[in-house]
Design a protein around this motif. Structure first.
Motif, short mmCIF file in Angstrom:
data_model
loop_
_atom_site.label_atom_id
_atom_site.label_comp_id
_atom_site.label_asym_id
_atom_site.label_seq_id
_atom_site.Cartn_x
_atom_site.Cartn_y
_atom_site.Cartn_z
N THR A 270 0.77 -1.06 0.08
CA THR A 270 -0.11 0.14 -0.22
C THR A 270 0.76 1.45 -0.03
O THR A 270 0.27 2.49 -0.16
N GLY A 271 2.22 1.33 0.20
CA GLY A 271 2.89 2.59 0.48
C GLY A 271 2.64 3.03 1.80
O GLY A 271 3.10 4.44 1.93
N LEU A 272 1.99 2.38 2.48
CA LEU A 272 1.44 3.01 3.88
C LEU A 272 0.56 4.10 3.74
O LEU A 272 0.69 5.07 4.43
N ASP A 273 0.07 4.10 2.45
CA ASP A 273 -1.27 4.92 2.23
C ASP A 273 -2.33 4.89 3.26
O ASP A 273 -2.97 3.68 2.90
N ASN B 103 -9.56 -9.61 5.02
CA ASN B 103 -8.80 -10.96 4.89
C ASN B 103 -7.27 -10.56 4.46
O ASN B 103 -6.29 -11.37 4.64
N ASP B 104 -7.45 -9.84 3.20
CA ASP B 104 -5.92 -9.57 2.74
C ASP B 104 -5.22 -8.86 3.89
O ASP B 104 -3.99 -9.11 3.78
N LEU B 105 -5.67 -7.82 4.31
CA LEU B 105 -5.14 -7.05 5.43
C LEU B 105 -4.62 -8.04 6.68
O LEU B 105 -3.12 -7.95 6.97
N ASN C 111 -8.22 -5.13 12.84
CA ASN C 111 -9.17 -4.30 13.10
C ASN C 111 -8.81 -2.90 13.71
O ASN C 111 -9.34 -1.82 13.58
N TYR C 112 -7.81 -3.14 14.71
CA TYR C 112 -7.29 -2.00 15.31
C TYR C 112 -6.49 -1.01 14.30
O TYR C 112 -6.63 0.13 14.46
N ILE C 113 -5.88 -1.41 13.15
CA ILE C 113 -5.22 -0.92 12.20
C ILE C 113 -6.36 0.00 11.31
O ILE C 113 -6.11 1.27 11.11
N ILE C 114 -7.53 -0.56 11.28
CA ILE C 114 -8.53 0.33 10.48
C ILE C 114 -9.00 1.28 11.40
O ILE C 114 -9.18 2.32 11.16
N ASN C 115 -9.15 1.11 12.62
CA ASN C 115 -9.63 2.12 13.74
C ASN C 115 -8.55 3.05 13.93
O ASN C 115 -9.12 4.40 13.84
N ILE C 116 -7.40 3.04 13.82
CA ILE C 116 -6.22 4.08 14.02
C ILE C 116 -6.15 4.83 12.66
O ILE C 116 -5.84 6.03 12.97
N THR C 117 -6.41 4.15 11.70
CA THR C 117 -6.29 4.79 10.24
C THR C 117 -7.52 5.67 10.04
O THR C 117 -7.48 6.78 9.62
N ASP C 118 -8.71 5.18 10.63
CA ASP C 118 -9.77 6.18 10.31
C ASP C 118 -9.49 7.46 11.26
O ASP C 118 -9.82 8.63 10.91
N PHE C 119 -9.00 7.24 12.40
CA PHE C 119 -8.69 8.38 13.52
C PHE C 119 -7.88 9.22 12.68
O PHE C 119 -7.85 10.31 12.94
N PHE C 120 -6.65 8.85 12.09
CA PHE C 120 -5.66 9.54 11.55
C PHE C 120 -6.05 10.40 10.63
O PHE C 120 -5.88 11.29 10.50
N ILE C 121 -6.80 9.74 9.71
CA ILE C 121 -7.58 10.48 8.65
C ILE C 121 -8.40 11.77 9.01
O ILE C 121 -8.20 12.87 8.62
N LYS C 122 -8.98 11.37 10.00
CA LYS C 122 -9.85 12.33 10.78
C LYS C 122 -9.05 13.75 11.36
O LYS C 122 -9.94 14.80 11.48
N LEU C 123 -8.11 13.36 11.82
CA LEU C 123 -7.20 14.36 12.41
C LEU C 123 -6.87 15.41 11.58
O LEU C 123 -6.61 16.42 11.68
N GLU C 124 -6.60 15.02 10.02
CA GLU C 124 -6.27 16.25 9.09
C GLU C 124 -5.12 16.93 9.56
O GLU C 124 -4.91 18.23 9.42
N LEU D 292 -7.26 1.34 3.75
CA LEU D 292 -8.69 1.25 4.22
C LEU D 292 -9.25 0.29 3.22
O LEU D 292 -10.32 -0.20 3.38
N GLN D 293 -8.81 0.63 1.87
CA GLN D 293 -9.33 -0.12 0.65
C GLN D 293 -9.21 -1.70 0.61
O GLN D 293 -9.82 -2.35 -0.19
#
Length: 233
Positions: A86-89, A99-101, A116-129, A94-95
């Motif tokens: 993903t290039g850590l994008d 199962n692949d994750l 699931n924790y990675i999805i949670n923290i990624t959502d959080f990081f994006i919303k921080l802007e 999130l895409q």
């Protein structure tokens, strides 16, 4: 409460033994390796300006999740696999199919929860802007406990939050500074109330504790002649 001069003396002893640790490692940073056990990639001894951008901040967040209940070498493998895919994008992560994750981070263990924790923290990081989060905000994320939250704040955001891990407990219980059943907050306050509020100091102290414990506090009974003189019991 421990005397602050003793805690600083312990810090100076560890620093003289191992030198600056350059933690938190970043996978694309070509730093010189310190005297460490295990992985030696991505460290930056003496450089306290990292992370330099949001991508590196996010990488530290991911690493803080992946290293839960495992060692850094395995967490790093998972991080490298995520980077390749993903290039850590954050958006690309999130895409990913769940199962692949999971398969991508399997090597770090507990991959069902961590995905699931990675999805949670990624959502959080994006919303921080790009803003800096509060400790209570990070702790509200499912999958983020006190150690993980403090790691993110200290290393990703340069906030003076001392990180307490199992190694910290082992060493300072052995030295009789804390009870083996001491709560996280008690151990954290031991350092924060007795040390200068200094981010590089907190970073180095935590990393030096980890390095020292890997050498002397893996198997009981613990015997540590290098710090024996600081034992207060």
């Amino acid at each position: 409460m421990a005397n602050s001069s003793i805690l600083m003396d312990i810090y100076e002893r560890l620093l003289s033994l191992y030198g600056p640790q350059g933690w938190w490692p970043l996978i694309n940073y070509a730093g010189s390796p310190p005297t460490k056990t295990g992985s030696i990639q991505g460290y930056h001894p003496g450089n306290y300006d990292l992370p330099e951008n949001n991508k590196q901040i996010y990488e530290i967040m991911l690493g803080a999740i992946l290293v839960q209940n495992t060692n850094w070498k395995l967490a790093e493998q998972a991080l490298l696999r995520l980077n390749y895919k993903t290039g850590l994008d954050p958006e690309k992560i999130l895409q990913l199919n769940i199962n692949d994750l999971k398969e991508t981070i399997r090597c770090a263990g507990f991959y069902n929860q961590k995905a699931n924790y990675i999805i949670n923290i990624t959502d959080f990081f994006i919303k921080l802007e790009g803003s800096t989060p509060q400790r209570k905000e990070i702790l509200a994320i499912k999958g983020v406990g006190e150690e993980t939250a403090d790691s993110i704040l200290l290393y990703a955001y340069h906030k003076p939050e001392f990180v307490v891990d199992a190694y910290t407990r082992r060493i300072f219980n052995y030295l009789d500074f804390i009870n083996e059943k001491a709560k996280y907050k008690q151990v954290k306050e031991l350092f924060e109330l007795n040390l200068p509020e200094d981010v590089p100091l907190f970073q180095e102290y935590h990393a030096l504790i980890v390095e020292h414990a890997k050498r002397h506090f893996i198997k009981k009974p613990y015997k540590d002649e290098t710090l024996q003189e600081f034992k207060i019991g």
